[in-house]
Design an enzyme around this catalytic site. Sequence first.
Site, mmCIF file in Angstrom:
data_model
loop_
_atom_site.group_PDB
_atom_site.id
_atom_site.type_symbol
_atom_site.label_atom_id
_atom_site.label_comp_id
_atom_site.label_asym_id
_atom_site.label_seq_id
_atom_site.Cartn_x
_atom_site.Cartn_y
_atom_site.Cartn_z
ATOM 1 C CB SER A 151 -0.854 -0.166 1.278
ATOM 2 O OG SER A 151 -1.619 1.113 1.166
ATOM 3 C CG ASP A 204 -8.094 2.444 0.682
ATOM 4 O OD1 ASP A 204 -9.229 2.846 0.969
ATOM 5 O OD2 ASP A 204 -7.579 1.789 1.627
ATOM 6 C CG ASP A 254 -11.144 -0.759 4.992
ATOM 7 O OD1 ASP A 254 -11.466 -1.057 6.149
ATOM 8 O OD2 ASP A 254 -9.988 -0.251 4.827
HETATM 9 O O1 OSB Z 1 -7.600 1.626 4.826
HETATM 10 O O2 OSB Z 1 -6.601 0.005 4.401
HETATM 11 C C1 OSB Z 1 -6.638 1.032 4.865
HETATM 12 C C2 OSB Z 1 -3.679 1.739 7.071
HETATM 13 C C3 OSB Z 1 -4.325 2.150 8.328
HETATM 14 C C4 OSB Z 1 -5.684 2.474 8.344
HETATM 15 C C5 OSB Z 1 -6.389 2.064 7.111
HETATM 16 C C6 OSB Z 1 -5.851 1.505 6.094
HETATM 17 C C7 OSB Z 1 -4.672 1.524 6.051
HETATM 18 C C8 OSB Z 1 -3.694 0.994 4.997
HETATM 19 C C9 OSB Z 1 -2.365 0.224 5.188
HETATM 20 O O3 OSB Z 1 -4.316 1.084 3.665
HETATM 21 C C10 OSB Z 1 -2.004 -1.117 4.481
HETATM 22 C C11 OSB Z 1 -0.627 -1.458 4.592
HETATM 23 O O4 OSB Z 1 0.260 -0.695 4.591
HETATM 24 O O5 OSB Z 1 -0.697 -2.621 5.213
HETATM 25 MG MG MG Z 2 -8.750 0.673 3.269
#
Ligand code: OSB
Ligand code: MG
Length: 388
Positions: A151, A204, A254
């Site tokens: 990500s 995202d 999500d």
């Molecule tokens: O929306 O998936 C999300 C991190 C903190 C809060 C929400 C999210 C995220 C990430 C991190 O997308 C994903 C990662 O780096 O593993």
């Molecule tokens: Mg997300």
Amino acid sequence: MSTSPSQTALTIDSIAIHKVVMSLVEPLRTSFGLEAIRPVLVVEMRSGEWVGWGECTAVYEAGYSYETVGTAEHILEHFLIPRLLGQSISAPSDVVPLMAGVRGHPLTKAALEGAVWELFAQARGVALADLLWEQHPLDAPRRAEASVGVSIGIQPTIDDTLAIIEKRLGEGYRRIKLKIAPGWDVELAAVVRGVFPDIMLMLDANSAYTLQDADHLAELDRFDLLMLEQPLGYDDIYEHSKLQQLLKTPICLDESILCANDVRLALELGACQIINLKPPRVGGLTEACAVHKLCYDEGVPLWVGGMLETGIGRAQNLAVASLPGVTLPSDLSATSRYYDPDLTEPPFVLGEHSTIAVPDGAGTGVRVDRSRLEAFARQWPAAFPHLT
Ligand code: OSB
Ligand code: MG
């Protein structure tokens, strides 16, 4: 062990909370803010000779979720821990009804629930991944490694993003997720697709748009995206069903999936085609298994999301990601991308074909390094004086 493995009953003898400061190797910028230093509550649960660890993924601010480190500590101390202390439990899922009198607070409950699952995995001498699989035995076995992706947060420039993608592909990641927000979306996707025509690419939005943005979001349809994650309200399912009718790109939910019934609702309304399963967001591993079973039975594509967990939470997420119904790459990157050092050993490393091996030993396969736990706890008073 004196009892037969399937009849292990455990009494919860003690629960301690460690307040630790975790500094991210790479801060992550999302549509809701920047995360660089995280205050993390770590749960240490004891039953006889066994120790189970849990992690609360609530952060400092109520950005991703309404829960914060402050609310989590309050709910743990006054309402959840008193319900569990001294209880005898014959299966990990027994802990769910014990906590049901407290409404909401899934990230907080998941910290305790995860520790209970680890206690049972240790007491029974099995890998957590196998214990999870046994919760709903399926025709298909669990996997020895989980398929993973990376990500990438919102960057100062598109060129910066291109450089990071190049680096991640070089490290071996095969699926790239980019965080987007209004003003950092269609042009970004167009340039990235132009430079990398064949990569597995997804976006995202973390709830940064409204239904009025539907025409704008439909422009993303040209980029052959794997999915668009949570474009609309963090607690919305209905408007996502309206948006999905207007988009070719599959929507993945999500934030708004808090239990298996939310998945049922989303599928019935046509609000999404893919589910991101974050075990803490659904209150822990028991409900995560229920979401997994539902998606498996319904043939719904599923992957495991992450919230910048330490090795404690990451190991639990990895066990979930080994289940056969997890069909898309999960947000589980190598430890070195998040924390260096982490609270746990050994680190997770990226294997062949963008995978991470699922530990086979009893428990989660990682152990907490107590000297690091103590060192990170000593940083708390200076870093978060108002949370002491
Ligand atoms: O929306 O998936 C999300 C991190 C903190 C809060 C929400 C999210 C995220 C990430 C991190 O997308 C994903 C990662 O780096 O593993
Ligand atoms: Mg997300």
